[in-house]
Design a protein around this motif. Structure first.
Motif, PDB file in Angstrom:
ATOM      1  N   TYR A 122      54.417  -1.371  33.727  1.00 37.45           N
ATOM      2  CA  TYR A 122      54.294  -0.182  32.883  1.00 37.45           C
ATOM      3  C   TYR A 122      54.315  -0.600  31.418  1.00 37.45           C
ATOM      4  CZ  TYR A 122      55.467   2.474  37.107  1.00 37.45           C
ATOM      5  OH  TYR A 122      55.470   3.013  38.362  1.00 37.45           O
ATOM      6  N   CYS A 123      53.578   0.145  30.610  1.00 39.34           N
ATOM      7  CA  CYS A 123      53.535  -0.085  29.165  1.00 39.34           C
ATOM      8  C   CYS A 123      53.923   1.209  28.469  1.00 39.34           C
ATOM      9  CB  CYS A 123      52.146  -0.534  28.736  1.00 39.34           C
ATOM     10  SG  CYS A 123      51.973  -0.778  26.956  1.00 39.34           S
ATOM     11  N   LEU A 124      54.907   1.142  27.580  1.00 33.55           N
ATOM     12  CA  LEU A 124      55.416   2.329  26.888  1.00 33.55           C
ATOM     13  C   LEU A 124      55.235   2.161  25.388  1.00 33.55           C
ATOM     14  CD1 LEU A 124      56.977   5.036  27.088  1.00 33.55           C
ATOM     15  CD2 LEU A 124      59.086   3.710  26.863  1.00 33.55           C
ATOM     16  N   GLN A 125      54.634   3.169  24.746  1.00 33.53           N
ATOM     17  CA  GLN A 125      54.438   3.161  23.295  1.00 33.53           C
ATOM     18  C   GLN A 125      54.779   4.530  22.721  1.00 33.53           C
ATOM     19  OE1 GLN A 125      50.279   1.712  22.964  1.00 33.53           O
ATOM     20  NE2 GLN A 125      51.102   0.214  21.555  1.00 33.53           N
ATOM     21  N   PRO A 126      55.901   4.673  22.021  1.00 32.92           N
ATOM     22  CA  PRO A 126      56.147   5.924  21.281  1.00 32.92           C
ATOM     23  C   PRO A 126      55.206   5.997  20.080  1.00 32.92           C
ATOM     24  CG  PRO A 126      58.184   4.684  21.667  1.00 32.92           C
ATOM     25  CD  PRO A 126      57.049   3.765  21.960  1.00 32.92           C
ATOM     26  N   ILE A 127      54.604   7.166  19.877  1.00 34.21           N
ATOM     27  CA  ILE A 127      53.636   7.364  18.803  1.00 34.21           C
ATOM     28  C   ILE A 127      54.111   8.507  17.913  1.00 34.21           C
ATOM     29  CG2 ILE A 127      51.237   7.833  18.218  1.00 34.21           C
ATOM     30  CD1 ILE A 127      51.504   5.287  19.770  1.00 34.21           C
ATOM     31  N   ALA A 128      54.105   8.292  16.610  1.00 30.51           N
ATOM     32  CA  ALA A 128      54.467   9.342  15.655  1.00 30.51           C
ATOM     33  C   ALA A 128      53.225   9.776  14.885  1.00 30.51           C
ATOM     34  CB  ALA A 128      55.530   8.850  14.688  1.00 30.51           C
ATOM     35  N   ASP A 142      42.889  -6.314  20.241  1.00 34.13           N
ATOM     36  CA  ASP A 142      41.877  -5.279  20.413  1.00 34.13           C
ATOM     37  C   ASP A 142      40.500  -5.938  20.383  1.00 34.13           C
ATOM     38  OD1 ASP A 142      39.907  -3.182  19.691  1.00 34.13           O
ATOM     39  OD2 ASP A 142      41.684  -1.892  19.632  1.00 34.13           O
ATOM     40  N   PHE A 143      39.762  -5.864  21.503  1.00 31.43           N
ATOM     41  CA  PHE A 143      38.469  -6.536  21.595  1.00 31.43           C
ATOM     42  C   PHE A 143      37.450  -5.956  20.629  1.00 31.43           C
ATOM     43  CE2 PHE A 143      40.067  -6.815  26.127  1.00 31.43           C
ATOM     44  CZ  PHE A 143      40.526  -8.114  25.992  1.00 31.43           C
ATOM     45  N   GLU A 144      37.635  -4.704  20.237  1.00 29.85           N
ATOM     46  CA  GLU A 144      36.654  -4.035  19.374  1.00 29.85           C
ATOM     47  C   GLU A 144      36.903  -4.313  17.900  1.00 29.85           C
ATOM     48  OE1 GLU A 144      34.774   0.425  18.603  1.00 29.85           O
ATOM     49  OE2 GLU A 144      36.435   0.149  19.996  1.00 29.85           O
ATOM     50  N   THR A 145      38.172  -4.274  17.470  1.00 29.21           N
ATOM     51  CA  THR A 145      38.482  -4.417  16.048  1.00 29.21           C
ATOM     52  C   THR A 145      39.008  -5.795  15.674  1.00 29.21           C
ATOM     53  OG1 THR A 145      40.761  -3.630  16.312  1.00 29.21           O
ATOM     54  CG2 THR A 145      39.042  -1.974  15.965  1.00 29.21           C
ATOM     55  N   GLY A 146      39.481  -6.559  16.643  1.00 26.61           N
ATOM     56  CA  GLY A 146      40.066  -7.863  16.349  1.00 26.61           C
ATOM     57  C   GLY A 146      41.495  -7.785  15.860  1.00 26.61           C
ATOM     58  N   GLU A 147      42.097  -6.595  15.867  1.00 20.79           N
ATOM     59  CA  GLU A 147      43.470  -6.430  15.405  1.00 20.79           C
ATOM     60  C   GLU A 147      44.455  -6.549  16.576  1.00 20.79           C
ATOM     61  OE1 GLU A 147      43.555  -2.661  13.492  1.00 20.79           O
ATOM     62  OE2 GLU A 147      42.379  -3.317  11.755  1.00 20.79           O
ATOM     63  N   ALA A 148      45.704  -6.851  16.234  1.00 19.77           N
ATOM     64  CA  ALA A 148      46.755  -6.946  17.248  1.00 19.77           C
ATOM     65  C   ALA A 148      47.735  -5.797  17.068  1.00 19.77           C
ATOM     66  CB  ALA A 148      47.491  -8.277  17.147  1.00 19.77           C
ATOM     67  N   MET A 149      48.244  -5.280  18.170  1.00 18.88           N
ATOM     68  CA  MET A 149      49.224  -4.204  18.119  1.00 18.88           C
ATOM     69  C   MET A 149      50.368  -4.523  19.072  1.00 18.88           C
ATOM     70  SD  MET A 149      47.276  -1.229  20.307  1.00 18.88           S
ATOM     71  CE  MET A 149      45.731  -1.477  19.445  1.00 18.88           C
ATOM     72  N   ALA A 150      51.540  -3.978  18.764  1.00 16.15           N
ATOM     73  CA  ALA A 150      52.700  -4.225  19.607  1.00 16.15           C
ATOM     74  C   ALA A 150      52.620  -3.393  20.876  1.00 16.15           C
ATOM     75  CB  ALA A 150      53.982  -3.899  18.845  1.00 16.15           C
ATOM     76  N   VAL A 151      52.987  -4.000  22.009  1.00 15.42           N
ATOM     77  CA  VAL A 151      53.052  -3.298  23.280  1.00 15.42           C
ATOM     78  C   VAL A 151      54.389  -3.610  23.942  1.00 15.42           C
ATOM     79  CG1 VAL A 151      50.578  -3.145  23.701  1.00 15.42           C
ATOM     80  CG2 VAL A 151      51.811  -5.197  24.371  1.00 15.42           C
ATOM     81  N   ASN A 152      54.893  -2.678  24.732  1.00 18.73           N
ATOM     82  CA  ASN A 152      56.208  -2.793  25.338  1.00 18.73           C
ATOM     83  C   ASN A 152      56.091  -2.608  26.849  1.00 18.73           C
ATOM     84  OD1 ASN A 152      57.630  -2.620  22.593  1.00 18.73           O
ATOM     85  ND2 ASN A 152      56.516  -0.692  22.673  1.00 18.73           N
ATOM     86  N   TYR A 153      56.333  -3.673  27.582  1.00 14.73           N
ATOM     87  CA  TYR A 153      56.182  -3.643  29.029  1.00 14.73           C
ATOM     88  C   TYR A 153      57.534  -3.550  29.726  1.00 14.73           C
ATOM     89  CZ  TYR A 153      51.298  -5.079  28.669  1.00 14.73           C
ATOM     90  OH  TYR A 153      49.966  -5.137  28.390  1.00 14.73           O
ATOM     91  N   PHE A 154      57.520  -2.941  30.915  1.00 15.36           N
ATOM     92  CA  PHE A 154      58.649  -3.075  31.832  1.00 15.36           C
ATOM     93  C   PHE A 154      58.098  -3.007  33.254  1.00 15.36           C
ATOM     94  CE2 PHE A 154      58.264   1.401  30.869  1.00 15.36           C
ATOM     95  CZ  PHE A 154      58.529   2.080  32.052  1.00 15.36           C
ATOM     96  N   PRO A 155      58.446  -3.987  34.089  1.00 15.87           N
ATOM     97  CA  PRO A 155      57.951  -4.019  35.467  1.00 15.87           C
ATOM     98  C   PRO A 155      58.806  -3.134  36.372  1.00 15.87           C
ATOM     99  CG  PRO A 155      59.258  -5.966  35.010  1.00 15.87           C
ATOM    100  CD  PRO A 155      59.226  -5.169  33.731  1.00 15.87           C
ATOM    101  N   ASP A 156      58.312  -2.895  37.580  1.00 13.88           N
ATOM    102  CA  ASP A 156      59.037  -2.032  38.521  1.00 13.88           C
ATOM    103  C   ASP A 156      59.939  -2.827  39.471  1.00 13.88           C
ATOM    104  OD1 ASP A 156      57.249  -3.269  40.182  1.00 13.88           O
ATOM    105  OD2 ASP A 156      56.575  -1.454  41.202  1.00 13.88           O
TER     106      ASP A 156
END
Length: 322
Positions: free
Chosen positions: A181-187, A223-237
């Protein structure tokens, strides 16, 4: 005596700084270019495939056109087969899209949860490549409770005070297969001078054991389209497979403008290939030890390089008043 010592040291530094540069000739094997395909099939969103060729590290330079100049797009083709179908879906070249690669868009197909996708690419002068992925099922996440924003004192001198709010969440896993699972809070903030909104990924922390399985701050997604990197937060089950599990996270924001307009959660079930690709990318991004063995990016593309991965995202709105 001390003065003479300082003069000697300065002379030595000047001598070292003016030493001649030695050019070392590379005598190793030069790797031939291979096809590279990169694609993330997101359930409910247009399916894009990015195609390029690998470049030997001594020939790459800073010109990103090196990754596409060997590709004959007039004779090349990208094919997408869904759920074992014998007829490929139409993939159309989109000019002006893609970072250092060509973008192909599926005009008559949108990925859906449970789809099996096989991707094939053939270009003149390269070995054909292929890869497969299964689009995961949608995640089941419920917001149990949302606390109130609390003003917290700064952690150390020079740092500002900050607001913190606690969310209690419950994820329900069906146990059908191992999931990530990947969780991202967005404001979403409202900026009054311009009268417009802008979106930002919100930092969060958690002491729950599920996040101790994976370092939530260590992952970057390219990001394959923009070339930028973003933070992602994973947790397995791993700890709650086939069960419902309740956990808490704390969101953090610095007080002051702009005004917080909307808080939401982006939760996704991701394919194993996406998880391992992001993990290898993060290790490569933060691998600063020059004497350590290099980190190889994860690839599930047969005959070439790259990754075909998938995810099933959901968006949950949370309105929070300070």
């Amino acid at each position: 005596m001390k003065h003479a010592y300082i003069l000697c040291m300065l002379a030595l530094v000047a001598l070292l700084g003016s030493s001649c540069e030695k050019v070392i000739e590379f005598k190793g094997e030069v790797a031939d270019p291979r096809l590279t395909i990169s694609a993330e099939a997101l359930a409910g969103e247009p399916f894009r495939v990015y195609v390029a060729s690998s470049v030997f590290f001594l020939q790459a330079g800073n010109d990103f056109s090196a990754y596409t100049k060997n590709l004959d797009t007039l004779r090349g083709q990208v094919r997408c087969f869904v759920n074992g179908g014998q007829t490929s879906r139409a993939m159309v070249l989109r000019s002006g899209e893609g970072f250092g690669s060509y973008c192909y868009l599926a005009e008559d197909y949108v990925p859906a949860p449970g789809d099996h996708i096989r991707l094939e690419a053939e270009f003149s002068g390269f070995d054909p490549v292929w890869a497969e992925t299964d689009v995961p099922l949608l995640p089941q996440l419920d917001v149990v409770s949302v606390g109130e924003w609390k003003l917290m004192e700064k952690s150390w001198e020079g740092e500002p005070d900050y607001y913190e709010v606690e969310l209690t969440l419950r994820v329900t896993d069906d146990g059908s297969y191992d999931k990530y699972y990947c969780l991202q809070p967005i404001a979403v903030y409202y900026f009054e001078p311009t009268g417009s909104d802008f979106i930002e990924v919100v930092q969060f922390k958690s002491n729950d054991i599920i996040f101790q399985q994976v370092d939530v701050s260590a992952f970057q997604r390219f990001d394959f389209e923009t070339g930028e990197a973003m933070a992602v937060n994973y947790f397995p089950d791993q700890l709650f497979k086939g069960q419902s599990y309740t956990f808490k996270i704390q969101l953090v924001r610095v007080p002051g403008p702009p005004e917080l307009h909307l808080l939401g959660l982006k939760i996704a079930t991701v394919s194993e290939s996406l998880y391992w690709y992001d993990m290898s990318y993060s290790q490569q991004e933060y691998h600063f030890n020059l004497f350590a063995e290099g980190v190889t990016l994860y690839s599930n593309v047969q005959g070439g390089y790259g990754v075909l991965c998938s995810a099933a995202p959901r968006w949950i709105d949370i309105f929070v008043e300070e």
